[in-house]
Motif scaffolding. Structure first.
Motif, mmCIF file in Angstrom:
data_model
loop_
_atom_site.group_PDB
_atom_site.id
_atom_site.type_symbol
_atom_site.label_atom_id
_atom_site.label_comp_id
_atom_site.label_asym_id
_atom_site.label_seq_id
_atom_site.Cartn_x
_atom_site.Cartn_y
_atom_site.Cartn_z
ATOM 1 N N UNK A 11 -27.897 108.497 11.528
ATOM 2 C CA UNK A 11 -28.590 108.550 12.815
ATOM 3 C C UNK A 11 -27.801 107.744 13.836
ATOM 4 N N UNK A 12 -27.154 108.444 14.748
ATOM 5 C CA UNK A 12 -26.491 107.791 15.866
ATOM 6 C C UNK A 12 -27.446 107.781 17.048
ATOM 7 N N UNK A 13 -27.591 106.650 17.701
ATOM 8 C CA UNK A 13 -28.429 106.595 18.883
ATOM 9 C C UNK A 13 -27.834 107.412 20.012
ATOM 10 N N UNK A 14 -28.658 107.742 21.001
ATOM 11 C CA UNK A 14 -28.172 108.507 22.139
ATOM 12 C C UNK A 14 -27.009 107.763 22.800
ATOM 13 N N UNK A 15 -25.954 108.515 23.098
ATOM 14 C CA UNK A 15 -24.780 107.968 23.786
ATOM 15 C C UNK A 15 -24.097 106.857 22.985
ATOM 16 N N UNK A 16 -24.124 106.970 21.676
ATOM 17 C CA UNK A 16 -23.390 106.023 20.848
ATOM 18 C C UNK A 16 -21.890 106.209 21.060
ATOM 19 N N UNK A 18 -16.991 100.626 13.614
ATOM 20 C CA UNK A 18 -17.765 100.135 12.471
ATOM 21 C C UNK A 18 -18.693 101.221 11.941
ATOM 22 N N UNK A 19 -18.843 101.342 10.609
ATOM 23 C CA UNK A 19 -19.775 102.335 10.051
ATOM 24 C C UNK A 19 -21.202 102.052 10.500
ATOM 25 N N UNK A 20 -22.056 103.067 10.520
ATOM 26 C CA UNK A 20 -23.466 102.852 10.880
ATOM 27 C C UNK A 20 -24.134 101.876 9.921
ATOM 28 N N UNK A 21 -25.235 101.316 10.350
ATOM 29 C CA UNK A 21 -25.949 100.337 9.530
ATOM 30 C C UNK A 21 -26.646 101.025 8.361
ATOM 31 N N UNK A 52 -7.211 108.315 14.451
ATOM 32 C CA UNK A 52 -8.189 109.038 13.642
ATOM 33 C C UNK A 52 -9.589 108.517 13.961
ATOM 34 N N UNK A 53 -10.511 109.442 14.214
ATOM 35 C CA UNK A 53 -11.906 109.111 14.474
ATOM 36 C C UNK A 53 -12.749 109.536 13.269
ATOM 37 N N UNK A 54 -13.805 108.781 13.002
ATOM 38 C CA UNK A 54 -14.665 109.044 11.857
ATOM 39 C C UNK A 54 -16.124 109.107 12.290
ATOM 40 N N UNK A 87 -18.185 105.849 19.717
ATOM 41 C CA UNK A 87 -17.478 105.748 18.443
ATOM 42 C C UNK A 87 -15.992 105.613 18.733
ATOM 43 N N UNK A 88 -15.377 104.557 18.263
ATOM 44 C CA UNK A 88 -13.963 104.346 18.491
ATOM 45 C C UNK A 88 -13.117 104.842 17.340
ATOM 46 N N UNK A 89 -11.819 104.894 17.562
ATOM 47 C CA UNK A 89 -10.886 105.288 16.508
ATOM 48 C C UNK A 89 -10.891 104.252 15.400
ATOM 49 N N UNK A 90 -10.473 104.681 14.207
ATOM 50 C CA UNK A 90 -10.420 103.761 13.076
ATOM 51 C C UNK A 90 -9.642 102.507 13.446
#
Length: 388
Positions: free
Chosen positions: A328-333, A344-347, A321-323, A335-338
């Motif tokens: 605001x995600x930076x360019x080319x962030x 990790x959640x964004x800051x 599962x991906x979340x 994101x891994x699966x849970x």
């Protein structure tokens, strides 16, 4: 970094699907009485101009799609037009008598009796559409009921959709609100006056899009987690077009504050979960939701998110599962699966609220052995300019 937000205001669209039927014949609502030349008539125009789309950057707009623009103007009970004075006090309801095309280029006009405006040159027009209910005319007191009263009444709330595929026949439409302050045009008694400027309408919902940017990759079990089950059909503190409509200035347009039922998110917002609707035949693959406004930036707010799994033919994605959060995600962030190191959640400080009449689009591409997602930033902003 451009936030993944696209504005959906300036929609000249609505009634798009039904207005085509008016090209052959006008719709007339007449209350009888004296001949038209003895009446004080008011004409309000609306049109469907070309999109102001712009590839790339933050200043472009593209039209709303299909039922995102739907209002049935043939049926007077499906919308309301009201007249207010400059102090925002109710004067009268405006009831259309005639809806007709005035050209073959998508321009139309609504005409109705406006005796209450005779000899006035300073007034406001308020338009409501697709509201689940409207106040009884008897509940609107001339000189007393205000625009604010209209926007905070019990009739000004709507329930969140449980199925995100818009369908007017099944009651799944988006509520609209608009107001315009008119000055310098006197509504002459006993003749017809046409207002040159339209009323720009705001949608009551935010649009959420999840777009797949890798060919051969699909998603499954796509859900929105964390949203409000009720919303207001109208914004708060909007009494003139100058409060939200600045002729397409992306940085100045729109309502930059929330209007939440009860002044806060639902107590059970964190447990609210609903599947997104996959647009049929969309290329690239696109999943959609339409939701009430949501506070997502408070310290105690549950952070709204999209959750989904990968569906790649011939590839074992381990049903992970991906979340994606509304942040605001930076360019080319990446994101891994849970549960993975990239999950990790964004800051804090990067989250943003879900505002009405905005579209929040995430484009994801699969990379890194098909187990990681790359979140892309914006490409366009929406303009859906409804002129009534």
């Amino acid at each position: 970094m451009q936030r993944p937000i696209e504005h959906i205001l300036r929609s000249t669209a609505a009634a798009l699907l039904l207005l085509a039927a008016l090209a052959a014949a006008s719709c007339v609502y007449d209350d009888g009485g004296e001949e038209p030349e003895e009446r004080t008539l008011l004409g309000v125009g609306f049109s469907l101009p070309l999109s102001l789309a712009e590839a790339g950057g933050s200043g472009g707009y593209i039209p709303g799609e299909g039922y995102e623009n739907y209002i049935d103007v043939r049926t007077p009970d499906n919308y309301r037009i009201y007249i207010f004075d400059t102090a925002d006090n109710f004067i009268a309801r405006f009831v259309p008598m005639l809806v007709s095309p005035v050209s073959d280029a998508g321009r139309y006009e609504v005409v109705g009796r406006a005796d209450a405006l005779a000899d006035r040159s300073d007034f406001k027009i308020v338009v409501l559409a697709n509201w689940p209910a409207y106040p009884d005319d008897s509940a609107l007191a001339a000189g007393s009921t205000t625009i604010g009263d209209l926007c905070t009444a019990a009739t000004a709330t709507f329930n969140a959709l449980t199925d995100f595929e818009l369908n007017p026949a099944e009651g799944r439409t988006i509520p609209f609100f608009g107001v315009h302050h008119y000055t310098g045009t006197t509504v002459a008694k006993g003749v017809r006056t046409t207002l040159a400027e339209p009323v720009a309408l705001l949608r009551a919902m935010a649009k959420v899009e999840l777009v797949v940017g890798t060919e051969g990759v699909s998603l499954k079990e796509v859900r929105l987690q964390g949203y409000n089950k009720q919303g207001y059909c109208a914004p708060e503190g909007v009494y003139s077009q100058s409060d939200y409509d600045h002729s397409g200035d992306w940085n100045a347009d729109y309502v930059r504050r929330l209007h939440l039922v009860g002044g806060a998110n639902d107590a059970a917002a964190a447990s609210a979960s609903a599947p997104l609707f996959r647009k049929s035949g969309s290329q690239p693959e696109t999943w959609v939701a339409y939701v009430p406004e949501y506070s997502n930036t408070g310290a105690a707010d549950y952070k709204s998110r999209l959750r989904f799994k990968l569906d790649i033919p011939g590839v074992d994605a381990d049903d992970k599962v991906y979340t994606l959060y509304f942040a605001d995600y930076g360019a080319d962030t990446v994101v891994g699966a849970d549960g993975s190191e990239n999950a990790a959640p964004p800051a804090d400080g990067t989250y943003f609220d879900l505002w009405r009449n905005n579209c929040y689009r995430f484009t994801v591409t699969v990379k890194g052995g098909l187990l990681l997602l790359n979140v892309k930033q914006w490409e366009n902003a929406f303009d859906n300019n409804f002129e009534f």
